[in-house]
Design a protein around this motif. Sequence first.
Motif: not given
Length: 133
Positions: A40-46, A89-90
Amino acid sequence: MKTGSCVCGKVALSFDRFERPLRSCHCIQCRKQTGTYVTAGHVLDSELTLTGEEHLTWYRASNFASRGFCQHCGSLLIWKKDDSDFTSVMAGCIDGRTDAPLVAHIFVDEKGDYYELNDGVPAHSGTFGVVSD
Ligand SMILES: [Zn+2]
């Protein structure tokens, strides 16, 4: 624009790019929830758009994060750390290319004994509860 979804398609998501490159987590919770490990990697909530969120079920496997999966098909889609401004997010739910490199294996002390990590990507030991960025 990246798009992704669960197996049955009731939950979908979209975003422009991964804010942080991909990490594979080999902790016991990820192993048991998915049958193997997650990437998984980070995606900004915005920047993250979720559709069909009413079909998402949240499960707290730890006291600092929740795991979001489709209540119909069981796909694990997202992992959300409490009070964070990002969502993990996977990678496997993404349609087509992720365009994000895999940069680390984490919690490898808890990985299964049925595979080896020999892809040259740095592997970090430790067990769940010892969170590092
Ligand atoms: Zn589904």
